[in-house]
Write an enzyme that holds these catalytic residues in place. Structure first.
Site, PDB file in Angstrom:
ATOM      1  N   GLY A 101      23.527 -69.385  37.448  1.00 45.71           N
ATOM      2  CA  GLY A 101      24.884 -69.038  37.830  1.00 45.71           C
ATOM      3  C   GLY A 101      25.926 -69.924  37.428  1.00 45.71           C
ATOM      4  O   GLY A 101      27.155 -69.599  37.497  1.00 45.71           O
ATOM      5  N   CYS A 137      23.496 -56.914  48.095  1.00 42.53           N
ATOM      6  CA  CYS A 137      23.942 -55.770  48.679  1.00 42.53           C
ATOM      7  C   CYS A 137      23.154 -54.653  48.089  1.00 42.53           C
ATOM      8  O   CYS A 137      23.553 -53.492  48.354  1.00 42.53           O
ATOM      9  CB  CYS A 137      25.380 -55.615  48.753  1.00 42.53           C
ATOM     10  SG  CYS A 137      26.290 -56.712  49.693  1.00 42.53           S
ATOM     11  N   GLY A 138      21.985 -54.866  47.171  1.00 40.70           N
ATOM     12  CA  GLY A 138      21.321 -53.707  46.662  1.00 40.70           C
ATOM     13  C   GLY A 138      21.783 -53.263  45.454  1.00 40.70           C
ATOM     14  O   GLY A 138      21.692 -52.123  44.880  1.00 40.70           O
ATOM     15  N   ASP A 174      24.383 -56.246  35.815  1.00 39.11           N
ATOM     16  CA  ASP A 174      25.451 -57.294  36.539  1.00 39.11           C
ATOM     17  C   ASP A 174      26.726 -57.143  35.940  1.00 39.11           C
ATOM     18  O   ASP A 174      27.625 -57.344  36.855  1.00 39.11           O
ATOM     19  CB  ASP A 174      24.701 -58.534  36.172  1.00 39.11           C
ATOM     20  CG  ASP A 174      25.434 -59.677  37.143  1.00 39.11           C
ATOM     21  OD1 ASP A 174      25.659 -59.231  38.120  1.00 39.11           O
ATOM     22  OD2 ASP A 174      25.254 -60.823  36.714  1.00 39.11           O
TER      23      ASP A 174
HETATM   24  C1  SPV Z   1      25.372 -63.002  41.604  1.00 42.62           C
HETATM   25  O1  SPV Z   1      25.264 -63.788  42.503  1.00 42.62           O
HETATM   26  O2  SPV Z   1      26.378 -62.014  41.676  1.00 42.62           O
HETATM   27  C2  SPV Z   1      24.475 -63.042  40.529  1.00 42.62           C
HETATM   28  C3  SPV Z   1      23.690 -64.028  40.385  1.00 42.62           C
HETATM   29  O3  SPV Z   1      24.406 -61.989  39.458  1.00 42.62           O
HETATM   30  S1  SPV Z   1      24.793 -65.460  39.681  1.00 42.62           S
HETATM   31  O4  SPV Z   1      24.225 -65.767  38.184  1.00 42.62           O
HETATM   32  O5  SPV Z   1      24.065 -66.592  40.531  1.00 42.62           O
HETATM   33  O6  SPV Z   1      26.054 -65.011  39.705  1.00 42.62           O
HETATM   34 MN    MN Z   2      26.166 -61.010  39.719  1.00 42.71          MN
END
Ligand code: SPV
Ligand code: MN
Length: 620
Positions: free
Chosen positions: A220, A271-272, A288
């Site tokens: 992330g 949150c699912g 995503d």
């Molecule tokens: C999120 O936390 O919304 C994710 C994982 O999809 S990250 O890559 O850490 O953002």
């Molecule tokens: Mn995300």
């Protein structure tokens, strides 16, 4: 290019020259000379280059092979297990406006600081130069991305998660229409993890269409194309006429009906969201990030990714059969921050006993009971541990995953985590009311995170962490986007977490019922009950869906408990929103008005029925 031959071989130099792009040349020269890697490898779309990356991650120890073919494990540092909000900053110039909640920094100061930290950060290391497409290759939705990283785990993850697009850079014909991401994991310790966490920085340079990220490995923070590109995308979209959203895309396919209806959905982390995108019997386009554009008066979306970086905690064969199937069969797959014992992976709530020792994010020789330096017991796997896989590996992968025209979005779903206010599913009264619902998403902290339970955090469109334009601008653009369409998507909200006496009122799998109700609403197959918060389902329809899908009895008592309108709780929520939004500048009038009328409707109902909790059928 002024880069030494010992660093950039003739062969690699030719790969760069082939692109005939002066901006790529300049970026490479500038950052190689700053970061000072011992070697630079240019990775094209060719199979052998991709394979080189995969093997290099193992040779360098960033990933280890597991017992199952194609599976590897990667560990991030113990203090590098999630996005670093405090050190992620948007670099702005004096004329750029941002909401107060957005973490900003003066551009010049920020660049000076981060480039100072990056000076020599790749000493003795090997850098990979990557070219990708955010979105299907050759699509009008897509944006190209250039990446320099010294982490082959990052480069490998990006191969799984994104579409490689070296040849597309040639088609740019020398233009600078692409994002760039400069990453270094920095100095590593004996476990191969970032040593100087105190110097971890993620600086987003909107003006330069680039992101600098250093001293981190967690995806992330480190993967340019994920949450870093999300910010650049939000900025670009909001200065044009389209949307970059923290949304999954999925296809609803009710049995016995010959149709597919695409939904996009925004849910805050945990949150699912992924499990909604993966509801059995439906198809997945993405889990995503989506780009949405209008075409001929209709909204289309693409997944900017082609893979999933999903939370593995709680994944088990019963609740997540399709993901479990992938996780338990040979294919290219990266696990991160889980427990390894004898080459076998274990994670929290996997529905199986977890061994008392093994290798994890804390130690090569973790044993149950071990404590970290703060005295906290180290769990076998991190709660935010993950898997990285390709969507096409899934049996429910949607055939339009790589369609350059995207898919037609007919429904938008906003999710949250709320134990005591909202209902499992409802529909907005209009597009603008739908934007209001998205802009008032909250999620509660759970017992699994540090601190107090039940604290609500606010995240409009689940995008608060990534907003790089003022909230008012963002909401205004959303309202306009839908209003300009001939047929705006229907907007829904879900809440899988409603509780009574401390117990969840729904099973995890119930989300399939809510989805198919939403699908039916899109096709005008169900009537609904109008309440102050929006349209809620009728008992008969939900009862029938439970029967059809699960053969389960859904009682009037279940319905009443789940779909009651808890007026005072809703009014509390409206007050929280009023408080938040009153501190923001330039909130569009339509939004403020929607908040006001929603409050009025709730108060009227309270007065009319003379109570705090109104059963659904009372609104009939
Ligand atoms: C999120 O936390 O919304 C994710 C994982 O999809 S990250 O890559 O850490 O953002
Ligand atoms: Mn995300």
């Amino acid at each position: 290019m002024n880069i030494e031959k010992s660093i950039l071989s003739d062969e690699d130099r030719k790969k760069i020259e082939y692109l005939e792009n002066p901006h790529v040349n300049k970026l490479l020269e500038t950052y190689v000379n700053l970061l000072k890697p011992a070697k630079v490898r240019v990775i094209t779309d060719k199979k052998e280059d991709i394979e080189f990356v995969r093997n290099r991650a193992i040779e360098l120890g960033e990933e280890k092979k597991l017992a199952m073919k194609g599976h590897t494990i990667h560990f991030d540092g113990y203090n590098d297990q999630a996005r670093d909000k405090a050190n992620t900053k948007v670099l702005i110039t004096p004329e750029m406006k941002m909401s107060k909640a957005i973490n900003t920094m003066d551009r010049e100061t920020g660049l000076k600081e981060v480039l100072g930290i990056m000076d020599g950060a790749m000493k003795g290391k090997e850098a990979a130069i990557r070219f990708f497409s955010l979105g299907p290759v050759g699509s009008k939705f897509s944006i190209l991305a250039f990446q320099i990283t010294d982490s082959y785990y990052v480069a490998h993850s990006e191969d799984i998660l994104y579409r490689t697009a070296y040849e597309e850079f040639k088609h740019l014909k020398g233009s600078d229409e692409f994002f760039s991401f400069i990453h270094s994991a920095g100095e590593l310790n004996e476990r191969g993890v970032t040593k100087n966490i105190d110097k971890r920085r993620v600086y987003i340079d909107l003006k330069g269409n680039q992101v600098f990220t250093v001293n981190n490995q967690y995806a992330g923070n480190s993967l340019g194309l994920k949450k870093l590109a999300l910010r650049l995308g939000i900025y670009k979209a909001n200065n044009e006429d389209w949307l970059t959203e923290h949304m999954f895309i999925m296809g609803a396919k009710p049995e016995g009906k010959n149709r597919i209806t695409y939904f996009a959905g925004a849910f805050p982390s945990a949150c699912g969201k992924t499990s909604t995108a993966m509801i059995p019997g439906q198809t997945i386009v993405g889990d995503d990030i989506a780009y949405l554009r209008a075409d001929n008066g209709l909204p289309y979306a693409v997944n900017i990714e082609q893979g999933i970086f999903g939370i593995i905690t709680d994944v088990n064969p019963e609740d997540d059969p399709l993901i479990s199937e992938v996780l338990n069969s040979p294919r290219e797959l990266i696990f991160s921050n889980i427990l390894i014992n004898n080459g076998v992976p274990y994670w929290l709530n996997m529905g199986k006993d977890i061994p008392d020792e093994g290798m994890n994010h804390f130690s090569d020789n973790w044993k149950r009971g071990m404590k970290d330096s703060t005295g906290k017991e180290v769990e076998p796997a991190h709660k935010n541990s993950r898997y990285t896989m390709r969507i096409e590996e899934l049996e429910n992968a949607d055939p339009n995953l790589n369609n350059p025209d995207g898919v037609l979005i007919e429904g938008i779903i906003y999710g949250g985590r709320d134990s005591d206010t909202s209902v499992p599913v409802y529909q907005s009264l209009s597009w603008t009311h739908g934007v209001f619902i998205g802009a008032t998403i909250e999620s509660e902290t759970t017992s699994a995170t540090l601190g107090k339970e039940g604290v609500r955090s606010f995240s409009p469109m689940a995008n608060m962490d990534f907003l790089v334009v003022p909230l008012g601008t963002y909401i205004k653009n959303h309202i306009r986007f839908g209003n300009e369409l001939d047929r705006a998507p229907k907007v829904f909200a879900t809440n899988y977490f409603i509780k009574e006496h401390g117990k969840f009122l729904n099973h995890k799998v119930d989300k399939k019922v809510w989805l198919l109700w939403m699908d039916g609403r899109v096709h005008n197959e169900y009537d609904a009950i109008e309440t102050p918060i929006g349209f809620i389902p009728k008992y008969e329809d939900i009862k029938n869906l439970f029967k059809q899908i699960f053969g389960r009895e859904y009682t009037q008592a279940d319905y009443n408990a789940q779909f009651a309108i808890r007026v005072s709780k809703w009014l509390e929520k409206m007050d929280r929103m009023e408080d938040i939004y009153s501190k923001e500048a330039d909130i569009p009038q339509e939004f403020t008005q929607t908040l006001k009328t929603q409050k009025e409707r709730l108060k009227e109902a309270q007065a009319k029925y003379g109570k705090d909790v109104i059963l659904p059928d009372e609104f009939l």
